[in-house]
Design an enzyme around this catalytic site. Structure first.
Site, PDB file in Angstrom:
ATOM      1  N   ASP A 149      -6.827   0.968  -1.775  1.00 42.32           N
ATOM      2  CA  ASP A 149      -8.272   0.909  -1.561  1.00 42.32           C
ATOM      3  C   ASP A 149      -8.864  -0.291  -2.276  1.00 42.32           C
ATOM      4  O   ASP A 149      -8.430  -0.658  -3.373  1.00 42.32           O
ATOM      5  CB  ASP A 149      -8.951   2.173  -2.105  1.00 42.32           C
ATOM      6  N   ASP A 184      -1.504   4.239  -0.299  1.00 42.91           N
ATOM      7  CA  ASP A 184      -2.937   4.192  -0.005  1.00 42.91           C
ATOM      8  C   ASP A 184      -3.562   3.147  -0.918  1.00 42.91           C
ATOM      9  O   ASP A 184      -3.660   3.348  -2.126  1.00 42.91           O
ATOM     10  CB  ASP A 184      -3.553   5.573  -0.253  1.00 42.91           C
ATOM     11  N   ARG A 231       2.927   3.393   6.223  1.00 42.75           N
ATOM     12  CA  ARG A 231       1.705   4.195   6.307  1.00 42.75           C
ATOM     13  C   ARG A 231       1.346   4.463   7.749  1.00 42.75           C
ATOM     14  O   ARG A 231       1.339   3.570   8.591  1.00 42.75           O
ATOM     15  CB  ARG A 231       0.550   3.461   5.615  1.00 42.75           C
ATOM     16  N   ARG A 265       0.356  10.400   2.834  1.00 37.47           N
ATOM     17  CA  ARG A 265       0.629   8.986   3.038  1.00 37.47           C
ATOM     18  C   ARG A 265       1.630   8.450   2.038  1.00 37.47           C
ATOM     19  O   ARG A 265       1.706   8.927   0.914  1.00 37.47           O
ATOM     20  CB  ARG A 265      -0.647   8.172   3.013  1.00 37.47           C
TER      21      ARG A 265
END
Length: 124
Positions: free
Chosen positions: A67, A65, A53, A62
């Site tokens: 989160d 990812d 990344r 990307r």
């Protein structure tokens, strides 16, 4: 270390939101952890870096990812972390997998709000 998988959602395909590039494959997991929320976020960012990344600009394409959406019932607002995730209620690619693993965390009104967003479950 310090993390135990409790649940994993199905995989979902969605077009990038506020970004360019190929479709994303989305999924969510629930963890039990001994890590603090900031330490868990640091671990997720470390995993992103190991996967290649890069962050050349906001919403850049990307490879991965990760989160942090929720941390129990905690409400956190710091320079590096806001929980619950401030944009989760408006994203089908977040709500559909979350509804699978924690339906009590997804109000029906949120799902109704995103029903026009294309987010397709992938066959197993």
């Amino acid at each position: 270390d310090g993390c135990r998988l409790l649940a994993a959602s199905s995989l979902y395909r969605s077009a990038p939101l506020d970004a360019d590039g190929a479709d994303f494959i989305n999924a969510e997991i629930a963890l039990e952890t001994t890590r603090s929320a900031p330490a868990l976020l640091a671990l997720l960012q470390h995993l992103e870096l190991r996967a290649g990344r890069q962050r050349p600009y906001r919403h850049a394409p990307r490879t991965l990812d990760l989160d942090l959406l929720l941390y129990g019932d905690a409400s956190i607002a710091s320079a590096s972390l806001v929980l619950p995730h401030p944009r989760m209620a408006g994203r089908a690619f977040v709500l559909l997998p979350l509804a699978e693993i924690a339906p009590q965390r997804v109000p029906m009104a949120w799902l109704e709000q995103v029903r026009d967003q294309v987010c397709t479950p992938l066959p197993i």
